[in-house]
Design a protein around this motif. Structure first.
Motif, short mmCIF file in Angstrom:
data_model
loop_
_atom_site.label_atom_id
_atom_site.label_comp_id
_atom_site.label_asym_id
_atom_site.label_seq_id
_atom_site.Cartn_x
_atom_site.Cartn_y
_atom_site.Cartn_z
N TRP A 38 21.48 55.00 -38.20
CA TRP A 38 20.44 56.02 -37.73
C TRP A 38 20.56 56.25 -36.46
CZ3 TRP A 38 16.41 57.45 -40.98
CH2 TRP A 38 16.42 56.65 -42.35
N PHE A 39 20.28 57.50 -36.08
CA PHE A 39 20.15 58.03 -34.85
C PHE A 39 18.69 58.70 -34.44
CE2 PHE A 39 24.55 57.89 -33.30
CZ PHE A 39 25.24 57.37 -34.68
N ARG A 40 18.27 58.79 -33.36
CA ARG A 40 17.21 59.58 -33.06
C ARG A 40 17.13 60.40 -31.88
NH1 ARG A 40 13.54 54.67 -30.75
NH2 ARG A 40 14.53 54.22 -28.81
N GLN A 41 16.53 61.57 -31.85
CA GLN A 41 16.58 62.46 -30.64
C GLN A 41 14.90 62.92 -30.46
OE1 GLN A 41 18.99 66.10 -31.37
NE2 GLN A 41 19.10 66.27 -29.21
N GLU A 90 7.60 55.61 -26.84
CA GLU A 90 8.94 55.99 -26.31
C GLU A 90 9.85 55.94 -27.72
OE1 GLU A 90 7.22 53.73 -24.85
OE2 GLU A 90 8.50 52.04 -24.25
N ASP A 91 9.49 55.43 -28.92
CA ASP A 91 10.25 55.78 -30.19
C ASP A 91 9.80 56.86 -30.93
OD1 ASP A 91 9.13 52.44 -30.68
OD2 ASP A 91 11.24 52.98 -29.98
N THR A 92 8.85 57.59 -30.23
CA THR A 92 8.66 59.07 -30.91
C THR A 92 9.91 59.96 -30.80
OG1 THR A 92 6.25 58.86 -30.25
CG2 THR A 92 7.40 61.07 -30.60
N ALA A 93 10.51 60.38 -32.06
CA ALA A 93 11.51 61.02 -32.19
C ALA A 93 11.93 61.78 -33.36
CB ALA A 93 12.70 60.20 -31.51
N MET A 94 12.75 62.48 -33.79
CA MET A 94 13.16 62.89 -34.76
C MET A 94 14.19 61.98 -35.13
SD MET A 94 12.98 64.95 -37.43
CE MET A 94 12.30 66.62 -36.84
N TYR A 95 14.12 61.14 -36.32
CA TYR A 95 15.23 60.16 -36.86
C TYR A 95 16.01 60.70 -37.74
CZ TYR A 95 12.69 56.55 -33.96
OH TYR A 95 12.49 55.81 -33.07
N TYR A 96 17.40 60.57 -37.69
CA TYR A 96 18.25 61.14 -38.55
C TYR A 96 19.20 59.99 -39.19
CZ TYR A 96 17.49 65.34 -36.03
OH TYR A 96 16.81 66.54 -35.69
N CYS A 97 19.53 60.26 -40.41
CA CYS A 97 20.59 59.26 -41.01
C CYS A 97 21.68 59.77 -40.92
CB CYS A 97 19.92 59.11 -42.62
SG CYS A 97 21.20 58.07 -43.66
N ALA A 98 22.89 58.86 -41.00
CA ALA A 98 24.40 59.41 -41.06
C ALA A 98 25.05 58.69 -41.68
CB ALA A 98 24.82 59.66 -39.62
N ALA A 99 26.09 59.09 -42.40
CA ALA A 99 27.10 58.21 -43.01
C ALA A 99 28.43 58.49 -42.59
CB ALA A 99 27.12 58.49 -44.59
N ALA A 100 29.45 57.43 -42.68
CA ALA A 100 30.65 57.87 -42.11
C ALA A 100 31.70 57.25 -43.34
CB ALA A 100 31.10 57.12 -40.85
N ARG A 101 32.76 57.91 -43.28
CA ARG A 101 33.73 57.64 -44.22
C ARG A 101 34.92 56.47 -43.74
NH1 ARG A 101 35.83 63.14 -46.37
NH2 ARG A 101 35.95 63.55 -44.05
N THR A 102 34.84 56.28 -42.42
CA THR A 102 35.83 55.26 -41.82
C THR A 102 34.74 54.51 -40.91
OG1 THR A 102 36.14 56.76 -39.90
CG2 THR A 102 37.48 57.15 -41.86
N TYR A 103 35.56 53.21 -40.48
CA TYR A 103 34.93 52.33 -39.61
C TYR A 103 35.25 52.97 -38.34
CZ TYR A 103 34.51 49.24 -43.60
OH TYR A 103 34.11 48.63 -44.78
N SER A 104 35.55 54.06 -37.98
CA SER A 104 35.72 54.19 -36.65
C SER A 104 34.26 55.11 -36.03
CB SER A 104 36.90 55.18 -36.53
OG SER A 104 36.46 56.63 -37.32
N ALA A 105 33.44 55.05 -36.84
CA ALA A 105 32.06 55.82 -36.51
C ALA A 105 31.66 55.14 -35.21
CB ALA A 105 31.25 55.70 -37.60
N SER A 106 31.28 55.85 -34.16
CA SER A 106 30.78 55.16 -32.94
C SER A 106 29.37 55.43 -32.85
CB SER A 106 31.48 55.91 -32.05
OG SER A 106 31.07 57.01 -31.57
N ARG A 107 28.89 54.59 -31.96
CA ARG A 107 27.38 54.59 -31.27
C ARG A 107 27.08 56.11 -30.77
NH1 ARG A 107 24.64 49.36 -29.22
NH2 ARG A 107 25.27 47.91 -30.56
N ARG A 108 28.13 56.65 -30.23
CA ARG A 108 27.90 58.09 -29.75
C ARG A 108 27.75 59.16 -30.88
NH1 ARG A 108 31.47 59.54 -24.93
NH2 ARG A 108 30.25 61.01 -24.69
#
Length: 123
Positions: free
Chosen positions: A35-38, A88-106
């Motif tokens: 999960w990410f947010r913006q 401060e938690d107010t944001a658009m929250y996005y779900c994301a999926a990765a096919r490898t374990y290299s997915a980063s916090r960025r």
């Protein structure tokens, strides 16, 4: 075609709770879901992630102890239980999926993204 669909966003007062859900369709497998947010005028930021290898979790410091990520690898679903919400938690929250374990916090390494669900926390 892979699609990630988030649900569960909404408006809540500070101190309240919300549960976000994400379901992936057309996804044969993933290694990480997160999960990410913006917020308006801000950069996208990491919130939480689940690595399926051992169902290990990681959290941004700003949400640690308040948010909990859970999911089902076989169903390609992931949820985010949010408690003690702050404005401060107010944001658009996005779900994301990765096919490898290299997915980063960025956000690098994530292959698929949802359209987002809005979370608004009022004081």
């Amino acid at each position: 075609q892979v699609q990630l669909a988030e649900s569960g966003g909404g408006s809540v007062q500070a101190g309240g709770s919300l549960r976000l859900s994400c379901a992936a369709s057309g996804l044969t497998f993933s290694r990480v879901m997160g999960w990410f947010r913006q917020a308006p005028g801000k950069e996208r930021e990491f919130v939480a992630a689940m690595r399926w290898s051992a169902y290990t979790t990681e959290y941004a410091d700003s949400v640690k102890g308040r948010f909990t990520i859970s999911g089902d690898n076989a169903k390609n679903t992931v949820s985010l239980q949010m408690t003690s919400l702050k404005p401060e938690d107010t944001a658009m929250y996005y779900c994301a999926a990765a096919r490898t374990y290299s997915a980063s916090r960025r956000g690098f390494g994530y292959d698929y993204w949802g359209q987002g669900t809005q979370v608004t926390v009022s004081s």
